[in-house]
Design an enzyme around this catalytic site. Structure first.
Site, short mmCIF file in Angstrom:
data_model
loop_
_atom_site.label_atom_id
_atom_site.label_comp_id
_atom_site.label_asym_id
_atom_site.label_seq_id
_atom_site.Cartn_x
_atom_site.Cartn_y
_atom_site.Cartn_z
N GLY A 101 3.51 56.04 -22.68
CA GLY A 101 4.06 55.38 -23.87
C GLY A 101 3.43 55.97 -25.13
O GLY A 101 2.22 56.13 -25.19
N ARG B 139 7.46 59.95 -19.16
CA ARG B 139 6.89 59.50 -17.90
C ARG B 139 7.49 60.43 -16.85
O ARG B 139 8.69 60.67 -16.86
CB ARG B 139 7.22 58.03 -17.66
CG ARG B 139 6.55 57.15 -18.72
CD ARG B 139 6.30 55.75 -18.22
NE ARG B 139 5.33 55.07 -19.05
CZ ARG B 139 5.62 54.34 -20.12
NH1 ARG B 139 6.86 54.19 -20.50
NH2 ARG B 139 4.66 53.74 -20.79
N ASP C 222 -4.01 55.33 -19.01
CA ASP C 222 -4.73 55.59 -17.75
C ASP C 222 -3.88 56.32 -16.72
O ASP C 222 -4.41 57.09 -15.91
CB ASP C 222 -5.38 54.32 -17.18
CG ASP C 222 -4.39 53.21 -16.95
OD1 ASP C 222 -3.20 53.38 -17.28
OD2 ASP C 222 -4.80 52.17 -16.42
N THR D 190 -2.92 54.60 -26.52
CA THR D 190 -1.98 53.57 -26.06
C THR D 190 -2.19 52.30 -26.89
O THR D 190 -3.33 51.96 -27.21
CB THR D 190 -2.16 53.22 -24.55
OG1 THR D 190 -1.46 52.00 -24.27
CG2 THR D 190 -3.61 53.03 -24.14
N ASP E 216 -1.91 49.44 -25.87
CA ASP E 216 -2.35 48.31 -25.02
C ASP E 216 -3.85 48.04 -25.03
O ASP E 216 -4.28 46.97 -24.59
CB ASP E 216 -1.94 48.57 -23.57
CG ASP E 216 -0.43 48.50 -23.37
OD1 ASP E 216 0.24 47.93 -24.24
OD2 ASP E 216 0.05 49.02 -22.35
N ASP F 209 -5.93 49.06 -22.97
CA ASP F 209 -6.24 48.65 -21.58
C ASP F 209 -7.00 49.74 -20.81
O ASP F 209 -6.94 49.79 -19.59
CB ASP F 209 -4.95 48.28 -20.84
CG ASP F 209 -3.97 49.44 -20.77
OD1 ASP F 209 -4.15 50.44 -21.49
OD2 ASP F 209 -3.00 49.34 -20.00
N ARG G 235 2.40 44.86 -20.38
CA ARG G 235 2.89 44.43 -19.07
C ARG G 235 1.78 43.83 -18.22
O ARG G 235 1.95 42.82 -17.59
CB ARG G 235 3.51 45.63 -18.34
CG ARG G 235 5.00 45.50 -18.19
CD ARG G 235 5.59 46.74 -17.57
NE ARG G 235 6.61 47.31 -18.44
CZ ARG G 235 6.93 48.60 -18.48
NH1 ARG G 235 6.30 49.46 -17.73
NH2 ARG G 235 7.87 49.02 -19.29
#
Ligand code: ADP
Ligand code: F6P
Length: 319
Positions: free
Chosen positions: A11, A72, A103, A125, A127, A129, A171
């Site tokens: 992303g 992706r 990741d 990203t 996120d 995360d 997500r």
């Protein structure tokens, strides 16, 4: 080391361009050739790349998205795709690769490193995360976009005495929801990391209604989903007219904030120096304002948990 490649994968995130700029300028300053690889690992397998010089990255520091495009790439995960990518790197004399992504992209970089292509990852990203780093490029811009959007939602929610249930991205990770929830003063924050009960949400709403509160914003992480249904249930149980909004990809675009540009600049510069020091299979990270690096295996095995204290504070100050 004479030539490196740079790609963006997974992303996209605001600040990726600032990172590409830093990688290209640092490499050129150190006498390296740089090759920009289009559309992540897809472009690598398809030999879709071009030489970049100092001016290739002019006027991109303020641009969202990624000038290298992103993708992706399921094929890259296969043995055949991986071998092809390695062969293309060798054919183009690419001595090292900077991978800007999340990741998943780092797992790809780890596999390429294993096959003899030195790789360094830069966390990009929205996120946040990635466990080894306090911060990932794109988070700050995204949070500010969410805040601006939800502020607008709040205006209309307030005017109509409504409850609005807002879905933000993430997500698997509730970081964006938690941080933005605090920033917008959400009445409730629902994230994958913390089980919630609808009864509790309703109970809190009813309690605050008694104190004169008349409108509500509830922030929900994408991973929870079902915001339309949640709004419907809230309306049925509380009698407050409720709407749902999915902010969606608007959150991933836009000009990067100062923070994202700064972190991107520092990380891009650091990544090239890692490659020049002969380091491979590393991820760049930021911890307590210091740029550091980790082995990718180590980085991918780390875990990062949501700060539950922050979560509790968020709820405590939103009654
Ligand atoms: P992100 O990097 O944002 O986490 P993805 O998880 O979609 O995004 O990963 C981006 C790309 O990285 C994937 O399309 C795939 O090509 C590659 N990738 C992801 N997971 C792996 C894996 N386990 N092994 C090798 N490559 C992977
Ligand atoms: O990983 C970044 C992210 O924006 C997540 O927050 C979101 O779940 C996902 O990507 C959306 O991906 P796509 O753009 O493929 O819909």
């Amino acid at each position: 080391m004479k030539k490196i490649g740079v790609l963006t994968s997974g992303g996209d995130a605001p600040g990726m361009n600032a990172a590409i700029r830093a990688v290209v300028r640092t490499a050129r300053a150190r006498g390296l050739s740089v090759c920009g690889i289009s559309r992540g690992y897809n472009g690598l397998m398809e030999n879709d790349m071009f030489e970049m010089d100092l001016r290739s990255v002019s006027d991109i520091i303020d641009r969202g998205g990624t000038i290298l495009y992103s993708a992706r790439s399921p094929k890259f995960k296969t043995e055949q795709g991986m071998d092809l990518a390695v062969e293309v790197c060798k054919r183009n004399n690419i001595d090292g690769l900077v991978v800007i992504g999340g990741d998943g992209s780092f797992r790809g970089a780890r596999d390429l490193s294993l096959k003899g292509i030195p790789c360094v990852g830069i966390p990009g990203t929205i996120d946040n995360d990635i466990s080894c780093t306090d911060y990932t490029i794109g988070l700050d811009t995204c949070l500010n976009t969410i805040v601006q959007s939800v502020d607008r939602v709040r205006d209309t929610s307030e005017s109509h005495d409504r409850c609005t249930v807002v879905e933000v991205m993430g997500r698997k990770a509730g970081y964006l929801a938690l941080e933005s929830g605090i920033a917008v003063g959400a009445s409730y924050i629902i994230i994958p990391e913390k089980p919630y009960s609808l009864d509790e949400v309703i109970k809190r709403m009813k309690e605050t209604l008694k104190t004169g509160k008349r409108h509500f914003v509830i922030v929900v992480a994408e991973g929870i989903g079902g915001v339309a249904n949640l709004a419907k249930r809230i309306e049925e149980e509380t009698g407050i007219e409720s709407k749902s909004v999915i902010l969606g990809h608007v959150q991933r675009g836009g000009s990067p904030t100062a923070k994202d540009r700064i972190v991107a600049g520092l990380m891009g510069n650091y990544a090239v120096d890692l490659l020049l020091q002969g380091k491979s299979n590393r991820v760049v990270a930021i911890k307590k304002d210091e740029i550091i690096d980790y082995d990718i295996y180590e980085a991918l095995n780390m875990t990062k948990s949501i700060d539950l204290n922050k979560y509790n504070v968020a709820l405590e100050i939103s009654i």
